[in-house]
Design an enzyme around this catalytic site. Structure first.
Site, PDB file in Angstrom:
ATOM      1  N   CYS A 243      -4.592   8.973   2.734  1.00 34.40           N
ATOM      2  CA  CYS A 243      -4.966  10.399   2.710  1.00 34.40           C
ATOM      3  C   CYS A 243      -6.276  10.576   3.461  1.00 34.40           C
ATOM      4  O   CYS A 243      -7.267  11.103   2.945  1.00 34.40           O
ATOM      5  CB  CYS A 243      -5.075  10.904   1.274  1.00 34.40           C
ATOM      6  SG  CYS A 243      -3.640  10.524   0.234  1.00 34.40           S
ATOM      7  N   GLY A 247     -11.259  12.572   8.043  1.00 39.39           N
ATOM      8  CA  GLY A 247     -11.715  11.345   8.664  1.00 39.39           C
ATOM      9  C   GLY A 247     -13.089  10.825   8.330  1.00 39.39           C
ATOM     10  O   GLY A 247     -13.520   9.828   8.913  1.00 39.39           O
ATOM     11  N   ASP A 264      -2.148   9.692   6.856  1.00 42.18           N
ATOM     12  CA  ASP A 264      -2.123  11.028   6.278  1.00 42.18           C
ATOM     13  C   ASP A 264      -0.795  11.676   6.643  1.00 42.18           C
ATOM     14  O   ASP A 264      -0.204  11.360   7.687  1.00 42.18           O
ATOM     15  CB  ASP A 264      -3.285  11.880   6.802  1.00 42.18           C
ATOM     16  CG  ASP A 264      -3.641  13.026   5.861  1.00 42.18           C
ATOM     17  OD1 ASP A 264      -4.643  12.889   5.126  1.00 42.18           O
ATOM     18  OD2 ASP A 264      -2.920  14.030   5.851  1.00 42.18           O
ATOM     19  N   ASP A 285      -6.337   3.161  13.968  1.00 44.07           N
ATOM     20  CA  ASP A 285      -4.908   3.400  14.183  1.00 44.07           C
ATOM     21  C   ASP A 285      -4.492   4.552  13.282  1.00 44.07           C
ATOM     22  O   ASP A 285      -4.664   4.489  12.060  1.00 44.07           O
ATOM     23  CB  ASP A 285      -4.091   2.158  13.841  1.00 44.07           C
ATOM     24  CG  ASP A 285      -4.349   1.015  14.804  1.00 44.07           C
ATOM     25  OD1 ASP A 285      -4.597   1.282  15.993  1.00 44.07           O
ATOM     26  OD2 ASP A 285      -4.314  -0.153  14.357  1.00 44.07           O
ATOM     27  N   CYS A 359     -12.261  13.879  -5.755  1.00 38.27           N
ATOM     28  CA  CYS A 359     -13.362  14.850  -5.840  1.00 38.27           C
ATOM     29  C   CYS A 359     -13.031  15.862  -6.932  1.00 38.27           C
ATOM     30  O   CYS A 359     -12.946  17.064  -6.702  1.00 38.27           O
ATOM     31  CB  CYS A 359     -13.604  15.545  -4.491  1.00 38.27           C
ATOM     32  SG  CYS A 359     -12.175  16.404  -3.804  1.00 38.27           S
TER      33      CYS A 359
END
Length: 427
Positions: A243, A247, A264, A285, A359
């Site tokens: 996920c 980035g 993702d 990658d 989070c």
């Protein structure tokens, strides 16, 4: 001051308020994330500053909603329905005058067209009554009752007070540096402070115009969000960021020497990750796939899961979560996290590292998730977080994981709410 410009069919200033009304309806009635509907709600508004004004109004209403409603109810003979357009219009008008500094005449004149054919006299009368009384919003916002009750049960009085203080002002801007050795240099250049190596905190700023942005020397990332990748540390082996988009953690791992696979399932979000890698001149990658269906060709030395979650930990930046996240969504997210964690754990080499993070301020997505995982996975054990891995003054839980809460680093501007744990594959 954000400027306002005429848009077809409405007087100047009205289109931004009409867009704010659409944003609030999407969040409060449909349960959608504010950012996800922003483009749709502001379609037809050409000016970026007008779109920004619409977002600012909606976000501030969501930040102050219980207190705005208390004012409105104090000036009506009987409470307006929660979904009444008159209440929505009053929220928008009041938040402008009481929180955003808009003159009263501009606030009401640009809101009354939102209730054309409706209770204009009611809206004008309630607004006038509150204006004449000189009512104000409290310095510290009130959390919505369902949120306060849920968080109080989990964390107690002090956390509720800290959360209300945390939402009172926009959070600072945190930057993660590609080269921690240049921490002092970048803190000086940017006029910020550092709370740990590789981090700089600023009061704000227009990010693309700041020194170091074009050269990719840093990226925006709350200090709490930077900690999960820090728990993996430096290495030259293989790492999978599950996920991964947009980035931040992928870039941290790549900058720390890892050969990273960024996974993702969102092509749109992965476009942002690709852009971020290009700007920072880091490599990974990129794989577009569902984590529940994909598997690596070889086991990895490290796997990082920043799992999809309720995102209640980032309520300072995204106050919509206070109103749209309900127990049903938390339960849904916890089920998805459990499945992703169980699958991604099979990708870790014996002796390797698995970091799980969310989070979220909900125990179901953190502490309880860890307990469930360890109950059925004797191949993993907690690798305790050490105090020296954290900003000064923070300590991990006695059980070895880290829970960040509102109130932590409060003297330095606070931090987002996170849960994270480092696990070792013990075979």
């Amino acid at each position: 001051m954000v400027s306002e410009h005429h848009s077809s069919g409405d007087a100047p200033g009205v289109p931004a308020r009409r867009a704010a009304l659409r944003l609030l309806d999407a969040v409060l009635r449909q349960g959608l994330p504010l950012e996800a509907v922003l483009d749709r709600a502001t379609a037809g508004i050409d000016r970026a500053d007008d779109r920004a004004l619409a977002r600012a109004i909606a976000a501030e209403v969501l930040r102050r909603l219980p207190d705005l409603d208390a004012l409105i109810d104090s000036a009506t003979a009987r409470p307006l329905p929660d979904d009444a357009k008159a209440r929505a219009a009053l929220r928008i008008a009041l938040v402008q005058t009481l929180a955003l500094g808009t003159p009263a005449h501009a606030a009401i004149s640009t809101v009354l067209p939102l209730v054309d054919g409706g209770p204009r006299k009611l809206v004008h009368g309630v607004f006038g009554t509150l204006s004449r009384r000189g009512d104000a919003l409290p310095d510290v916002p009130t959390l919505p009752d369902p949120v306060a009750i849920r968080w109080h049960a989990a964390w107690g009085d002090d956390m509720i007070e800290a959360a209300e203080h945390a939402i009172a002002a926009p959070p600072p801007l945190d930057l993660t540096l590609a080269d921690p050795a240049r921490t002092d240099d970048w803190a000086e250049q940017l006029g910020g402070v550092s709370l740990m190596p590789g981090h700089v905190r600023l009061p704000g700023g227009h990010v693309p115009e700041m020194p170091g942005f074009d050269e990719g020397a840093w990226w925006v990332q709350d200090i709490a969000a930077s900690l999960p990748a820090r728990l993996i540390g430096s290495g030259t082996g293989t790492a999978i960021d599950v996920c991964a988009a947009p980035g931040g953690k992928t870039m941290q791992l790549a900058a720390a020497g890892w050969q990273v696979t960024a996974l993702d399932n969102s092509p749109t979000r992965l476009e942002r990750l690709t852009d971020n890698l290009a700007r920072t001149r880091l490599a990974a990658d990129i794989v577009t796939a569902d984590a529940l269906l994909w598997k690596p060709a070889e086991l990895a030395d490290a796997v990082l899961i920043d799992a999809p979650c309720s995102a209640t930990g980032i309520f300072r930046r995204h106050p919509d979560v206070l109103h749209r996240v309900r127990p049903s969504l938390i339960a849904e997210m916890a089920t998805l996290q459990e499945r992703i964690l169980a699958r991604a754990a099979t990708w870790v080499k014996p002796g390797g590292t698995l970091v799980y993070a969310t989070c979220s301020l909900e125990p179901q997505e953190g502490e309880q998730q860890l307990k469930r995982f360890l109950a059925v996975n004797d191949r993993f054990a907690v690798d305790p977080v050490r105090a020296e891995e954290l900003p000064e003054g923070m300590v991990p839980d006695e059980a070895g994981y880290l829970r960040t809460l509102p109130g932590m680093l409060a003297d330095h501007g606070g931090m987002d709410g996170f849960f994270m744990v480092r696990l070792k594959h013990i075979g």
